[in-house]
Design a protein around this motif. Sequence first.
Motif, PDB file in Angstrom:
ATOM      1  N   SER A 189       0.813  -1.221   0.000  1.00 15.82           N
ATOM      2  CA  SER A 189       0.000   0.000   0.000  1.00 15.82           C
ATOM      3  C   SER A 189       0.845   1.269   0.000  1.00 15.82           C
ATOM      4  O   SER A 189       0.413   2.315   0.470  1.00 15.82           O
ATOM      5  CB  SER A 189      -0.940  -0.006   1.202  1.00 15.82           C
ATOM      6  N   GLY A 198       2.089   2.787  -2.801  1.00 14.23           N
ATOM      7  CA  GLY A 198       2.043   3.421  -4.118  1.00 14.23           C
ATOM      8  C   GLY A 198       2.016   2.391  -5.230  1.00 14.23           C
ATOM      9  O   GLY A 198       2.433   1.252  -5.040  1.00 14.23           O
ATOM     10  N   PRO A 199       1.496   2.779  -6.384  1.00 13.40           N
ATOM     11  CA  PRO A 199       1.406   1.842  -7.504  1.00 13.40           C
ATOM     12  C   PRO A 199       2.779   1.446  -8.031  1.00 13.40           C
ATOM     13  O   PRO A 199       3.685   2.265  -8.079  1.00 13.40           O
ATOM     14  CB  PRO A 199       0.598   2.584  -8.558  1.00 13.40           C
ATOM     15  N   TRP A 245      -5.065   1.391  -7.400  1.00  5.93           N
ATOM     16  CA  TRP A 245      -4.914   2.832  -7.269  1.00  5.93           C
ATOM     17  C   TRP A 245      -5.620   3.516  -8.437  1.00  5.93           C
ATOM     18  O   TRP A 245      -5.635   3.013  -9.549  1.00  5.93           O
ATOM     19  CB  TRP A 245      -3.439   3.213  -7.313  1.00  5.93           C
ATOM     20  N   ARG A 246      -6.206   4.666  -8.166  1.00  5.51           N
ATOM     21  CA  ARG A 246      -6.835   5.471  -9.213  1.00  5.51           C
ATOM     22  C   ARG A 246      -6.160   6.844  -9.191  1.00  5.51           C
ATOM     23  O   ARG A 246      -5.927   7.396  -8.126  1.00  5.51           O
ATOM     24  CB  ARG A 246      -8.333   5.606  -8.960  1.00  5.51           C
ATOM     25  N   TYR A 247      -5.855   7.372 -10.371  1.00  3.22           N
ATOM     26  CA  TYR A 247      -5.190   8.668 -10.465  1.00  3.22           C
ATOM     27  C   TYR A 247      -6.232   9.777 -10.549  1.00  3.22           C
ATOM     28  O   TYR A 247      -7.092   9.764 -11.431  1.00  3.22           O
ATOM     29  CB  TYR A 247      -4.284   8.711 -11.696  1.00  3.22           C
ATOM     30  N   TRP A 306      -2.186  10.003  -7.092  1.00  5.52           N
ATOM     31  CA  TRP A 306      -2.666   8.640  -6.851  1.00  5.52           C
ATOM     32  C   TRP A 306      -3.471   8.573  -5.558  1.00  5.52           C
ATOM     33  O   TRP A 306      -3.072   9.107  -4.534  1.00  5.52           O
ATOM     34  CB  TRP A 306      -1.495   7.679  -6.739  1.00  5.52           C
ATOM     35  N   MET A 325      -5.488   5.519  -3.274  1.00  4.12           N
ATOM     36  CA  MET A 325      -5.720   4.071  -3.130  1.00  4.12           C
ATOM     37  C   MET A 325      -7.225   3.821  -3.036  1.00  4.12           C
ATOM     38  O   MET A 325      -7.930   4.487  -2.288  1.00  4.12           O
ATOM     39  CB  MET A 325      -5.014   3.546  -1.890  1.00  4.12           C
ATOM     40  N   GLU A 326      -7.712   2.853  -3.813  1.00  2.00           N
ATOM     41  CA  GLU A 326      -9.113   2.473  -3.756  1.00  2.00           C
ATOM     42  C   GLU A 326      -9.351   1.712  -2.460  1.00  2.00           C
ATOM     43  O   GLU A 326      -8.526   0.946  -2.017  1.00  2.00           O
ATOM     44  CB  GLU A 326      -9.453   1.545  -4.944  1.00  2.00           C
TER      45      GLU A 326
END
Length: 186
Positions: free
Chosen positions: A62, A64-65, A163-165, A182, A184-185
């Motif tokens: 968790s 970062g992508p 992750w969604r940007y 970014w 986190m979902e």
Amino acid sequence: MDFNCVQDCSQCCIEREYYPSKKFGKIGVLIMPEERERIHALAKTHDLDVTILPRIGISYESDGPTEVMAYQMMGIEENGNTCPFLDTKSGKKSPHGGFPCMIYEQRPLACKAYPVSDTDPIRLDPKCKFCQNHGNTSSNLANETEALIKIKVRMSTDAPVIWRYATGVGEAVDRSAIQKGWIMES
């Protein structure tokens, strides 16, 4: 009846929406990683500037992508609207009378999938004028559904963290709610 653009409509190439909520900003056209360089090359050929941001990332931790699963091509207007490849300046018209796409034959997979939406069950975009006028024609959208399936296959992952940007792009009145970077979902 097969899908065809409604006379004088270019709405799907112009209007962008906030997704999944306003804090993420307006989204751009989904670009698969293997399409990214081709889109940049097409922009160069047409002497256009394109902005391609990350869209979906994955990771096994968790912090970062670690991999970008999809990108997004942003619109050219400050509020995120209007695809850079939509020819709004030459005065030319497409066969259906709307603005023509400069790269129609080489458009991204997401554009080929439109108006089919990635929902369960798969549905048609309720904002599409064709869909509004012709109801449920999903059984006749084989090419569009095939493009959506290709996207879904390429987006499958066993990574536990998605992750969604957040684009930071949207209407001026919404700027205070819009984030960038970014997220986190949950």
